[in-house]
Write a protein that holds these residues in place. Structure first.
Motif, PDB file in Angstrom:
ATOM      1  N   GLY A  12       1.150  -1.361   0.121  1.00  0.00           N
ATOM      2  CA  GLY A  12      -0.069  -0.235  -0.347  1.00  0.00           C
ATOM      3  C   GLY A  12       1.036   1.196   0.248  1.00  0.00           C
ATOM      4  O   GLY A  12       1.869   1.194   0.178  1.00  0.00           O
ATOM      5  N   ASP A  13       0.430   2.532  -0.303  1.00  0.00           N
ATOM      6  CA  ASP A  13       0.808   3.388  -0.192  1.00  0.00           C
ATOM      7  C   ASP A  13       1.879   3.668  -1.341  1.00  0.00           C
ATOM      8  O   ASP A  13       3.034   4.084  -0.618  1.00  0.00           O
ATOM      9  CB  ASP A  13       1.690   4.205   0.949  1.00  0.00           C
ATOM     10  N   GLU A  14       2.011   3.406  -2.341  1.00  0.00           N
ATOM     11  CA  GLU A  14       2.798   2.781  -3.326  1.00  0.00           C
ATOM     12  C   GLU A  14       2.758   4.658  -4.372  1.00  0.00           C
ATOM     13  O   GLU A  14       3.808   4.021  -5.210  1.00  0.00           O
ATOM     14  CB  GLU A  14       2.910   1.543  -4.425  1.00  0.00           C
ATOM     15  N   ALA A  39      -8.224   3.527   3.192  1.00  0.00           N
ATOM     16  CA  ALA A  39      -6.991   4.052   1.906  1.00  0.00           C
ATOM     17  C   ALA A  39      -6.873   5.844   2.074  1.00  0.00           C
ATOM     18  O   ALA A  39      -8.036   6.261   2.128  1.00  0.00           O
ATOM     19  CB  ALA A  39      -8.061   3.361   0.504  1.00  0.00           C
ATOM     20  N   GLY A  40      -5.714   5.686   1.892  1.00  0.00           N
ATOM     21  CA  GLY A  40      -5.870   6.882   2.038  1.00  0.00           C
ATOM     22  C   GLY A  40      -5.205   7.405   0.331  1.00  0.00           C
ATOM     23  O   GLY A  40      -3.791   7.220   0.457  1.00  0.00           O
ATOM     24  N   HIS A  41      -5.479   8.331  -0.174  1.00  0.00           N
ATOM     25  CA  HIS A  41      -4.779   8.214  -1.961  1.00  0.00           C
ATOM     26  C   HIS A  41      -4.488   9.892  -1.653  1.00  0.00           C
ATOM     27  O   HIS A  41      -5.313  10.117  -2.406  1.00  0.00           O
ATOM     28  CB  HIS A  41      -5.818   7.247  -2.848  1.00  0.00           C
ATOM     29  N   THR A  42      -3.129   9.878  -2.386  1.00  0.00           N
ATOM     30  CA  THR A  42      -2.933  11.328  -2.514  1.00  0.00           C
ATOM     31  C   THR A  42      -2.989  12.318  -4.215  1.00  0.00           C
ATOM     32  O   THR A  42      -2.445  11.633  -4.295  1.00  0.00           O
ATOM     33  CB  THR A  42      -1.629  11.597  -2.283  1.00  0.00           C
ATOM     34  N   GLY A 307       1.148   8.100   7.837  1.00  0.00           N
ATOM     35  CA  GLY A 307      -0.173   7.733   6.679  1.00  0.00           C
ATOM     36  C   GLY A 307      -1.136   8.609   6.371  1.00  0.00           C
ATOM     37  O   GLY A 307      -1.128   9.792   7.127  1.00  0.00           O
ATOM     38  N   VAL A 308      -1.504   8.469   5.252  1.00  0.00           N
ATOM     39  CA  VAL A 308      -2.634   9.021   4.703  1.00  0.00           C
ATOM     40  C   VAL A 308      -3.931   9.705   5.538  1.00  0.00           C
ATOM     41  O   VAL A 308      -4.852  10.171   5.887  1.00  0.00           O
ATOM     42  CB  VAL A 308      -3.314   9.697   3.571  1.00  0.00           C
ATOM     43  N   THR A 309      -4.101   8.275   6.083  1.00  0.00           N
ATOM     44  CA  THR A 309      -5.645   7.878   6.850  1.00  0.00           C
ATOM     45  C   THR A 309      -5.312   7.692   8.460  1.00  0.00           C
ATOM     46  O   THR A 309      -6.143   8.461   9.037  1.00  0.00           O
ATOM     47  CB  THR A 309      -6.070   6.793   6.851  1.00  0.00           C
ATOM     48  N   ARG A 313       3.495   7.007  11.317  1.00  0.00           N
ATOM     49  CA  ARG A 313       5.108   6.470  11.021  1.00  0.00           C
ATOM     50  C   ARG A 313       5.165   5.690   9.771  1.00  0.00           C
ATOM     51  O   ARG A 313       5.104   4.300  10.715  1.00  0.00           O
ATOM     52  CB  ARG A 313       5.839   6.665  11.831  1.00  0.00           C
ATOM     53  N   ARG A 314       4.946   5.005   9.240  1.00  0.00           N
ATOM     54  CA  ARG A 314       5.397   4.130   7.679  1.00  0.00           C
ATOM     55  C   ARG A 314       6.573   3.032   8.161  1.00  0.00           C
ATOM     56  O   ARG A 314       7.735   4.493   8.692  1.00  0.00           O
ATOM     57  CB  ARG A 314       5.333   4.110   5.795  1.00  0.00           C
ATOM     58  N   ARG A 315       6.974   2.099   8.263  1.00  0.00           N
ATOM     59  CA  ARG A 315       7.695   1.266   8.277  1.00  0.00           C
ATOM     60  C   ARG A 315       8.670   1.469   7.519  1.00  0.00           C
ATOM     61  O   ARG A 315       7.831   1.618   5.613  1.00  0.00           O
ATOM     62  CB  ARG A 315       7.465  -0.214   8.916  1.00  0.00           C
TER      63      ARG A 315
END
Ligand code: GDP
Ligand code: IMO
Ligand code: MG
Length: 439
Positions: A12-14, A39-42, A307-309, A313-315
């Motif tokens: 995710g978050d690609e 989902a959090g799509h920027t 994360g957008v949602t 912090r993303r690993r």
């Protein structure tokens, strides 16, 4: 007719939102087929940055019809708020179509999501607590409430009453949290029904008619291959079919209508929540040596990996070719969009995981047993970087530094799929088209 599935090829978050927005101009319909507001799509478009959770990212184009397919789980309050936010930004949502067969996220789904995570303690999945898992559980158990049930107050009340007869004792007796009355849920949800009614449709029929008329469809995946309920790192996954196959079941369009599958891959890897992640570069607090911690911190800070949602912090970790090959297989990728290549300008040298090693065995492909993945040690190749060179202004492959070109070609060879789009910044224009065509 040419239809494309755009699918996350990692955890995710690609950058699915950016690439959807980029290519949506060539499609008549942009369709979400699974997931929900986890989902959090920027999307960064014409100077505006928008975070979308339920609305397909093609909404920025006036000509494209945004569709929420039957495979999506819909939190009506979130959708109504998102539509109001977009309207306030001057973006027209009037063409939105919502499948009557999509399932509705109810208040108790969100409570159960949070309570169950608490119960799992250190084994928790790290869900977004948006009620996604419990809603899909009810769908599979044939106890769910669907969007069409909102159309008739009598039916909706009856379904809520039936659901509460099961959910209230669970909320109260197992989790010791508050229960609901039918009236309070109806008071919250029936006004949403009124607002959303004009958008509800038989979307499978709509899309099939569109295909028959020669229209193009872009299916926008949420989450990613390794979060897929079947093909992901179970149980550290979401509860839907994120992979390309989900586009058919999640919309009612036959698989032969799909001619392209575009996998979105970051030039490194990130993951939010629990579960195995072989190339992870942990932080110092997690016990990493200085060198590892510096790589993880740099990827996180330069890549703005939050994360957008949920804001978590993303690993972060190095690119993993085992995952790339796996994603190419299980989705049938025809193309890859490589994103966030500009972030790697921060490094002298760049590592790429080409295979795993576990107890003396080398794994070029995804190991059969998840326990291997937990203990797998990445085998790295180290490539020269292009530190300090700002590539965010490059608009053609030839303009990229030689080492950057080499990095892309190397990854392409490992994944075995052409990288026909390269993203060098969050903005719509910060993109290198390298042979992508929608048909
Ligand atoms: P999605 O869930 O797959 O749509 O991805 P997210 O929107 O959650 O996360 C991707 C983040 O990276 C967003 O903040 C994007 O604006 C940003 N982004 C996308 N492509 C690029 C890129 O090529 N370079 C940089 N620096 N940022 C990017
Ligand atoms: P986009 O579409 C990254 C992760 C959660 C958790 C697991 C299960 O923006 O790429 P869930 O709430 O779905 O039951 O959580 O899946 N997760 C995501 N990670 N991007 C996402 O969406 C995600 N949606 C869910 O962090 O580990
Ligand atoms: Mg995201």
């Amino acid at each position: 007719m040419p239809s494309t599935v755009l699918v996350g090829a990692q955890w995710g978050d690609e950058g699915k939102g950016k690439i959807t927005d980029l290519i949506a101009k060539d499609y008549d319909y942009v369709v979400r087929y699974q997931g929900g507001n986890n989902a959090g799509h920027t999307v960064v478009h014409a100077g505006k940055t928008l975070a979308l959770h339920l609305m397909p990212s093609g909404v920025m184009y006036e000509h494209a019809v945004p569709v929420i397919g039957n495979g999506v789980v819909v939190d009506p309050g979130v959708l109504v708020t998102e539509m109001a936010m977009l309207s306030a930004e001057g973006i027209d949502c009037s063409k939105l179509k919502i499948s009557c067969d999509a399932h509705v996220i109810m208040p108790y789904h969100k409570d159960l999501d949070g309570a169950d995570e608490k119960r799992l303690g250190s084994n928790q999945i790290g869900t977004t607590k948006r009620g996604i898992g419990p809603c899909y559980q009810d769908k599979a158990a044939r106890k769910g409430i669907r969007v069409q049930d909102l159309l008739d107050e009598k039916i909706f009340r009856l379904k809520v009453e039936t659901a509460l007869a099961q959910k209230n004792p669970i909320l109260e007796k197992i989790y010791n949290i508050h229960t609901y009355t039918v009236d309070e849920i109806c008071e919250e949800y029936l006004p949403y029904a009124k607002i959303l009614k004009p958008y509800m449709d038989e979307t499978a029929q709509l899309l099939n008619e569109a295909l028959a008329q020669g229209k193009n469809i872009l299916f926008e995946g949420a989450q990613g291959t390794l979060l897929d309920i079947d093909h992901g790192t179970y149980p550290y996954v979401t509860s839907s079919s994120c992979c390309a196959g989900g586009a058919a079941t999640g919309t009612g369009v036959g698989p032969v209508a799909i001619s392209k599958v575009l996998g979105i891959q970051k030039a490194y890897v990130t993951r939010v929540g629990g579960g195995p992640f072989p190339t992870e570069q942990r932080s110092a607090e997690e016990g990493a040596e200085a060198e590892e911690a510096e790589v993880g911190d740099t990827l996180c800070s330069v890549g703005h990996e939050y994360g957008v949602t949920t804001g978590r912090r993303r690993r972060c970790g190095w690119f993993d070719a085992v995952i790339a090959r796996y994603a190419a297989q299980v989705n049938g990728l025809t193309d890859i969009a490589l994103t966030k290549l500009d972030v790697l300008s921060a490094f002298d040298t760049i590592k790429v995981c080409v295979a795993y090693e576990c107890e003396g065995t080398r794994y070029e492909y995804f190991p059969m047993q998840q326990s291997v993945l937990f203990h797998a040690k990445p085998i790295y190749e180290e490539l020269p970087g292009w530190k300090g060179e700002d590539i965010s202004g490059c608009r053609s492959f030839d303009e990229l530094p030689k080492n950057t070109q080499h990095y892309v070609e190397y990854l392409e060879g490992l994944a075995g799929v052409p990288m026909s789009i390269i993203s060098v910044g969050p903005d719509h224009d910060q993109t290198i088209m390298r042979g992508w065509s929608s048909c």
